[in-house]
Design a protein around this motif. Structure first.
Motif, PDB file in Angstrom:
ATOM      1  N   LEU A 334      36.867  -3.973   3.552  1.00 53.77           N
ATOM      2  CA  LEU A 334      38.196  -4.646   3.754  1.00 53.77           C
ATOM      3  C   LEU A 334      38.690  -4.303   5.232  1.00 53.77           C
ATOM      4  N   ILE A 335      38.172  -3.215   5.761  1.00 51.68           N
ATOM      5  CA  ILE A 335      38.417  -3.053   7.221  1.00 51.68           C
ATOM      6  C   ILE A 335      37.962  -3.871   8.253  1.00 51.68           C
ATOM      7  N   LEU A 336      37.035  -4.905   7.733  1.00 51.63           N
ATOM      8  CA  LEU A 336      36.523  -6.244   8.519  1.00 51.63           C
ATOM      9  C   LEU A 336      37.557  -6.935   8.727  1.00 51.63           C
ATOM     10  N   LEU A 337      38.544  -7.262   7.962  1.00 54.11           N
ATOM     11  CA  LEU A 337      39.379  -8.145   8.205  1.00 54.11           C
ATOM     12  C   LEU A 337      40.644  -7.653   9.200  1.00 54.11           C
ATOM     13  N   ASP A 338      40.246  -7.505  10.529  1.00 50.51           N
ATOM     14  CA  ASP A 338      40.997  -7.166  11.456  1.00 50.51           C
ATOM     15  C   ASP A 338      41.958  -8.038  12.011  1.00 50.51           C
ATOM     16  N   PRO A 339      43.154  -8.069  12.264  1.00 52.19           N
ATOM     17  CA  PRO A 339      44.074  -8.977  12.501  1.00 52.19           C
ATOM     18  C   PRO A 339      43.749  -9.250  14.149  1.00 52.19           C
ATOM     19  N   SER A 344      40.925 -16.267  16.704  1.00 45.68           N
ATOM     20  CA  SER A 344      39.679 -16.785  16.827  1.00 45.68           C
ATOM     21  C   SER A 344      39.420 -17.231  15.521  1.00 45.68           C
ATOM     22  N   PRO A 345      39.528 -18.384  15.111  1.00 50.14           N
ATOM     23  CA  PRO A 345      39.372 -18.607  13.645  1.00 50.14           C
ATOM     24  C   PRO A 345      37.926 -18.314  13.035  1.00 50.14           C
ATOM     25  N   GLY A 346      37.090 -19.030  14.199  1.00 50.12           N
ATOM     26  CA  GLY A 346      35.632 -18.806  13.724  1.00 50.12           C
ATOM     27  C   GLY A 346      35.166 -17.521  13.313  1.00 50.12           C
ATOM     28  N   VAL A 347      35.559 -16.685  14.390  1.00 51.57           N
ATOM     29  CA  VAL A 347      35.070 -15.177  14.242  1.00 51.57           C
ATOM     30  C   VAL A 347      35.912 -14.638  13.071  1.00 51.57           C
ATOM     31  N   ALA A 348      36.999 -14.969  12.663  1.00 53.65           N
ATOM     32  CA  ALA A 348      37.859 -14.576  11.484  1.00 53.65           C
ATOM     33  C   ALA A 348      37.241 -14.915  10.368  1.00 53.65           C
ATOM     34  N   LEU A 349      36.705 -16.330  10.280  1.00 48.78           N
ATOM     35  CA  LEU A 349      36.024 -16.814   8.738  1.00 48.78           C
ATOM     36  C   LEU A 349      34.566 -16.080   8.897  1.00 48.78           C
ATOM     37  N   GLY A 350      33.886 -15.616   9.799  1.00 52.40           N
ATOM     38  CA  GLY A 350      32.857 -14.927   9.643  1.00 52.40           C
ATOM     39  C   GLY A 350      32.835 -13.835   9.233  1.00 52.40           C
ATOM     40  N   GLN A 351      34.198 -13.002   9.547  1.00 55.28           N
ATOM     41  CA  GLN A 351      34.227 -11.655   8.703  1.00 55.28           C
ATOM     42  C   GLN A 351      34.808 -11.894   7.227  1.00 55.28           C
ATOM     43  N   CYS A 352      35.602 -12.979   7.219  1.00 62.90           N
ATOM     44  CA  CYS A 352      35.953 -13.276   5.417  1.00 62.90           C
ATOM     45  C   CYS A 352      34.451 -13.536   4.712  1.00 62.90           C
ATOM     46  N   GLN A 353      33.526 -14.219   5.534  1.00 63.54           N
ATOM     47  CA  GLN A 353      32.159 -14.612   4.840  1.00 63.54           C
ATOM     48  C   GLN A 353      31.319 -13.291   4.267  1.00 63.54           C
ATOM     49  N   LYS A 354      31.485 -12.085   5.389  1.00 67.80           N
ATOM     50  CA  LYS A 354      31.124 -10.928   5.026  1.00 67.80           C
ATOM     51  C   LYS A 354      31.548 -10.393   3.802  1.00 67.80           C
ATOM     52  N   VAL A 355      33.019 -10.567   3.764  1.00 68.61           N
ATOM     53  CA  VAL A 355      33.647  -9.823   2.484  1.00 68.61           C
ATOM     54  C   VAL A 355      33.299 -10.551   1.357  1.00 68.61           C
ATOM     55  N   MET A 356      33.392 -11.784   1.410  1.00 70.70           N
ATOM     56  CA  MET A 356      33.179 -12.676   0.369  1.00 70.70           C
ATOM     57  C   MET A 356      31.714 -12.229  -0.249  1.00 70.70           C
ATOM     58  N   SER A 357      30.680 -12.213   0.584  1.00 73.46           N
ATOM     59  CA  SER A 357      29.186 -11.879   0.128  1.00 73.46           C
ATOM     60  C   SER A 357      29.245 -10.731  -0.865  1.00 73.46           C
ATOM     61  N   VAL A 476      24.658 -18.913  -8.396  1.00 74.18           N
ATOM     62  CA  VAL A 476      25.919 -18.866  -7.520  1.00 74.18           C
ATOM     63  C   VAL A 476      26.086 -18.167  -6.736  1.00 74.18           C
ATOM     64  N   CYS A 477      25.734 -16.830  -6.881  1.00 72.33           N
ATOM     65  CA  CYS A 477      25.822 -15.627  -5.964  1.00 72.33           C
ATOM     66  C   CYS A 477      24.766 -15.956  -4.917  1.00 72.33           C
ATOM     67  N   ASP A 478      23.281 -16.253  -5.173  1.00 72.33           N
ATOM     68  CA  ASP A 478      22.642 -16.600  -4.260  1.00 72.33           C
ATOM     69  C   ASP A 478      22.956 -17.813  -3.297  1.00 72.33           C
ATOM     70  N   ALA A 479      23.414 -18.742  -3.822  1.00 69.49           N
ATOM     71  CA  ALA A 479      23.787 -19.864  -3.132  1.00 69.49           C
ATOM     72  C   ALA A 479      25.181 -19.613  -1.936  1.00 69.49           C
ATOM     73  N   TYR A 480      25.900 -18.687  -2.757  1.00 69.46           N
ATOM     74  CA  TYR A 480      27.198 -18.254  -1.987  1.00 69.46           C
ATOM     75  C   TYR A 480      26.692 -17.295  -0.733  1.00 69.46           C
ATOM     76  N   THR A 481      25.977 -16.720  -0.973  1.00 74.02           N
ATOM     77  CA  THR A 481      25.639 -15.405   0.214  1.00 74.02           C
ATOM     78  C   THR A 481      24.185 -15.998   1.078  1.00 74.02           C
ATOM     79  N   ASP A 482      23.367 -16.815   0.522  1.00 71.34           N
ATOM     80  CA  ASP A 482      22.315 -17.265   1.444  1.00 71.34           C
ATOM     81  C   ASP A 482      22.507 -18.901   1.612  1.00 71.34           C
ATOM     82  N   ASN A 483      23.506 -19.367   1.322  1.00 71.60           N
ATOM     83  CA  ASN A 483      23.873 -21.007   1.557  1.00 71.60           C
ATOM     84  C   ASN A 483      22.639 -21.715   1.010  1.00 71.60           C
TER      85      ASN A 483
END
Length: 593
Positions: A334-339, A344-357, A476-483
């Motif tokens: 959760l420390i990845l979700l740095d304010p 920079s939404p693209g960077v922020a959503l990339g961080q969200c993607q890591k946490v979601m994985s 679902v997990c494979d699809a979510y983490t590996d697209n």
């Protein structure tokens, strides 16, 4: 110094600090996310890292801000420590730009063009032109450009006020006696550190020293240790920013502090050794703004040149000081979700993607922990691990939800907006899957404590449906983490198979209860297991639909598409496959006892 001069000095310091802050903020807004994007894509080339750090700091006028930005990237795992160190070195060089600008006040020439370069001439023009643009401009970029001009003008006006308040001190014996004491290098360093810590900016601290130099009472012997102390004092701001960050961020701060102290030790040794053996001709002569700016630049540039070949050694020292410690998943992820990334939404959503994985894999881990209890028996160790994971899922839902709301307040393109919506839906589904896994292991714990047992056939049926649910979770997990694409049809068909299997097993439960082959408590536990398995399948379909729509760029009603699919030959073929795999083994058992 009388009261009027004291108030003028304090007012000048205030304007100087405000002008510097306004100019830096305006420059940062004008540059937008470009600086962060550039830092994010930094290569491992040390020279480029130094230049980049110097360039960014020259723009935002704060080495602390650049280093704090680097700490954010380290904290988020975007940048490696080896990449960060050269940027920090460059940031310390970039902070000298302010002092070099302030040296323009030393210009003494009758040339009209050169006179216009003096702060007293162009500072008021910067303020008045910038103020009119801010009031009249409609575009944000234009207002940011004007903010840069106003900030620069206010900075120099503050500098002029400080100089005016310090000039009467030139004839003050008390003032001169104070600075004579500061020829002692230790006291000079401590004084420089104290002023920088107070002002929270080495650039501002050096600016105050430059203003004092107009009295003619500041010699090189006094200024050198003060400037060195000022460069050490600026580490305090960065130290405060590192509180609560991960180990690599703390190591970066540790390296910055080490470089400041090593640089101070090297310069002091060279300066005082040379002075005692040979002697500087200018040692006791007054210094002006330009000479202070040059020494400030020389110190930071020299420290960088000395330290750059020893980046690996600095990293090893920091690793000895900041040792690896066990951190739990909540702290690590959760420390990845740095304010710092929200703008920079693209960077922020990339961080969200890591946490979601990590969320997806954690939900999968919890499912396996909960179903192992019906294969090998209940385990307190499994329960403890599942509770830890469940805490992570709960915290993730709250933290991600808040973070995503902040992201939606920015201007998002359609792709980022869709991804944001998907995350908001998916985190809720994964959290609910975690809850159902907790329910499954609670049932196993209850059965263990109350001596409730299932028959061999009942356990076989539980294992069959748990295998089916595990397959849909894996899809679902494979699809979510590996697209992974082309998975939605399997998920939908498998979920229908699970629903059908649940109905069959509920019927078998009733037959066991009526035949006296299952106790009432076992019957309640059995139906609770089925209910939680079915709900997990439902949540998997919800996530799958969201991922499928994003990957295939679909805006159509998913339910209409699924309705068409269930009438297709592919659906019938997949249904037959899953029936053979999960339903037939249950139906072909000799009895349901």
């Amino acid at each position: 110094m009388n009261l009027e001069a004291l108030l003028s000095m304090l007012g000048g310091i205030g304007l100087f600090l405000y002008g510097m802050k306004l100019m830096g903020q305006s420059l940062e807004r004008f540059a937008g996310a470009k600086m962060e994007k550039t830092l994010e894509k930094l290569t491992s080339n040390k020279a480029k890292g130094v230049l980049l750090g110097a360039g960014v700091t020259a723009v935002i006028q704060s080495s602390s801000a650049t280093i704090i930005m680097v700490i954010g990237f380290l904290n988020a795992g975007i940048m490696r420590l080896m990449q960060a160190v050269p940027v920090i070195m460059g940031a310390n060089i970039g902070t000298t730009v302010t002092a070099q600008i302030l040296r323009l006040g030393d210009i003494n020439n009758d040339n009209m063009l050169l006179q216009m370069l003096k702060p007293a001439s162009f500072a008021p023009l910067c303020v008045v032109i910038g103020a009119f643009v801010i009031l009249l401009a409609k575009k944000a970029k234009s207002r940011d450009k004007a903010g840069i001009a106003v900030g620069l003008g206010i900075l120099f006006i503050g500098m002029s006020m400080m100089e005016s308040s310090f000039k009467p001190l030139a004839d003050s014996p008390e003032f001169m006696n104070v600075f004579l004491v500061l020829t002692n290098p230790v006291l000079g360093i401590l004084a420089g550190m104290a002023v920088t810590i107070l002002l929270q900016s080495s650039s501002a601290s050096v600016g105050v020293l430059q203003a004092m130099s107009t009295t003619g009472g500041i010699t090189f012997a006094m200024a050198a240790p003060i400037v060195i102390g000022q460069n050490i004092g600026k580490c305090v701001t960065v130290l405060l920013a590192s509180i609560g960050t991960n180990k690599n961020s703390k190591r970066a701060v540790c390296i910055d502090v080490c470089m400041a102290f090593f640089g101070a030790a090297i310069f002091l040794a060279i300066i005082y050794l040379y002075q005692n053996l040979v002697g500087f001709s200018f040692w006791d002569k007054p210094v002006n703004r330009g000479k202070i700016a040059d020494f400030h630049t020389l110190f930071n540039l020299g420290t960088c040149v000395f330290m750059l070949p020893f980046v690996n050694a600095l990293i090893k020292i920091s690793e000895r000081i900041v040792k690896d410690k066990g951190v739990n998943k909540i702290e690590e992820e959760l420390i990845l979700l740095d304010p710092i990334f929200v703008k920079s939404p693209g960077v922020a959503l990339g961080q969200c993607q890591k946490v979601m994985s990590t969320v997806a894999s954690t939900a999968m881990e919890n499912y396996k922990l909960s179903t192992d209890c019906y294969r090998t028996g209940y385990s307190d160790e499994n329960m403890e691990k599942l509770r830890e994971n469940e805490n992570f899922l709960d915290k993730s839902e709250s933290a991600l939800g808040d973070y995503l709301i902040k992201i939606t307040e920015q201007q998002l393109d359609p792709r980022d907006n869709r991804l944001c919506t998907e995350f908001m839906h998916a985190i809720g589904d994964f959290e609910r899957i975690g809850d159902h896994c907790k329910n499954l292991i609670d049932v196993a714990e209850y059965n263990s404590e109350n001596d409730v047992h299932f028959s061999e056939n009942a356990l076989f049926e539980i294992r069959c449906i748990s295998d089916a649910v595990e397959e849909i979770m894996t899809l679902v997990c494979d699809a979510y983490t590996d697209n992974t694409t082309n998975f939605i049809n399997k998920v939908v068909t498998l979920e229908d198979t699970i629903d059908e299997l649940v109905d069959i097993l509920k019927t078998h439960r009733i037959q066991r209860l009526m035949g006296g082959h299952m106790s009432a408590d076992a019957g309640i536990s059995f139906v609770e297991i089925l209910g939680n398995m079915e709900r997990i399948g439902d949540h998997c379909v919800n996530v799958a639909i969201q991922v499928h729509q994003r990957l295939n760029n679909e805006n159509l009603d998913p339910h209409e598409n699924l309705a068409r699919f269930t009438n297709s030959e592919e659906y019938k073929s997949l249904m037959q496959h899953y029936c053979n795999k999960y339903i037939d083994p249950v139906m072909n058992r000799p009895n349901v006892k």
